[in-house]
Each structure stands twice: as structure tokens, then as C-alpha cells.
Write an enzyme that holds these catalytic residues in place. Structure first.
Site, mmCIF file in Angstrom:
data_model
loop_
_atom_site.group_PDB
_atom_site.id
_atom_site.type_symbol
_atom_site.label_atom_id
_atom_site.label_comp_id
_atom_site.label_asym_id
_atom_site.label_seq_id
_atom_site.Cartn_x
_atom_site.Cartn_y
_atom_site.Cartn_z
ATOM 1 C CG ASP A 22 -0.322 0.114 2.529
ATOM 2 O OD1 ASP A 22 -0.980 -0.187 3.516
ATOM 3 O OD2 ASP A 22 0.859 0.504 2.604
ATOM 4 C CG LEU A 58 13.070 -10.168 -7.333
ATOM 5 C CD1 LEU A 58 13.417 -11.626 -7.600
ATOM 6 C CD2 LEU A 58 13.828 -9.274 -8.291
#
Length: 132
Positions: A22, A58
């Protein structure tokens, strides 16, 4: 996670990939939830394989691909990670290492690992399987 995956992923292993994302980037939110639920959490062995790196996060796709490649190769994490990290990141990491340790001679193994990883990516790109 604090501990890295050190062995080749098994077909019997179950991975839950991802994390809470977020705008606030709550530190350890996913790890805390895993620990509260009694779920073992591990991270990819990026630093263990490539040394200090500028990228340790990643995408979900890159993570899944690295796990698959490591499983197929019997645990060759260097090749698996080199195949999924963007070539420009490997080049940036190599240059940062050179600049940071210029003239110190301490980074031969680290630079060799990065160069090998970059060559593996370049070879994969030539074969049409990689990305630039």
C-alpha cells in the site's frame, strides 16, 4: 523474512508469494501476519548469491520464475536470479560495486558473480528467452 531459501524448491513445497502493498509500505506487515499464523517465511537468496545489491524486491512474476528456474536447475540460484533480474539492474550493481571498492581488490568474487549473472542474462536474451 530473515532467512533465505537455501535449497532447491521441491515440487511438494507450497509458496505464498506476495506481500501487503500500500502507499504507506508498512514494514514487516506480511512477515508479522505469517508469524502470527505459524507460517514459515523465507526470502529469495538474492544477497547471499549476488552480494550486496541495490534491488531486493522482485515482482510476483519474477519471484515465481526464479523459484521455477531454481527448482528445475536443482538449486542454481545464481542462474535463476540472473535470469529474472533486469540486465540494467545487474549492470548498475556491477558499476556500483566497482565504484564503491575502486582499488581495494576486495570485490573480485562479487564482481565475478555479477559478471557471470550478466553473461547468463545476455545469453538468455540472445536465445530469445530473456528481457532487456
Amino acid at each position: 523474512a530473515r532467512e533465505a531459501i537455501t535449497e532447491a524448491p521441491s515440487r511438494d513445497d507450497i509458496f505464498i508469494i506476495g506481500g501487503l502493498c500500500d502507499y504507506k509500505r508498512v514494514a514487516n506487515a506480511t512477515l508479522d501476519r505469517a508469524e502470527a499464523a505459524g507460517v514459515e517465511a523465507r526470502r529469495l537468496p538474492i544477497e547471499e548469491v549476488l552480494g550486496p545489491v541495490s534491488v531486493n524486491i522482485l515482482t510476483v512474476n519474477q519471484t515465481v520464475e526464479a523459484l521455477c528456474r531454481a527448482s528445475i536447475s536443482g538449486g542454481d540460484w545464481a542462474a535463476a536470479l540472473a535470469a529474472v533480474l533486469p540486465a540494467r539492474k545487474l549492470e548498475d550493481m556491477e558499476e556500483q560495486t566497482r565504484q564503491k571498492h575502486k582499488g581495494k581488490g576486495k570485490t573480485a568474487a562479487h564482481l565475478a558473480a555479477l559478471t557471470t549473472a550478466k553473461m547468463a542474462v545476455d545469453e538468455d536474451v540472445v536465445r530469445g528467452g530473456g528481457r532487456r
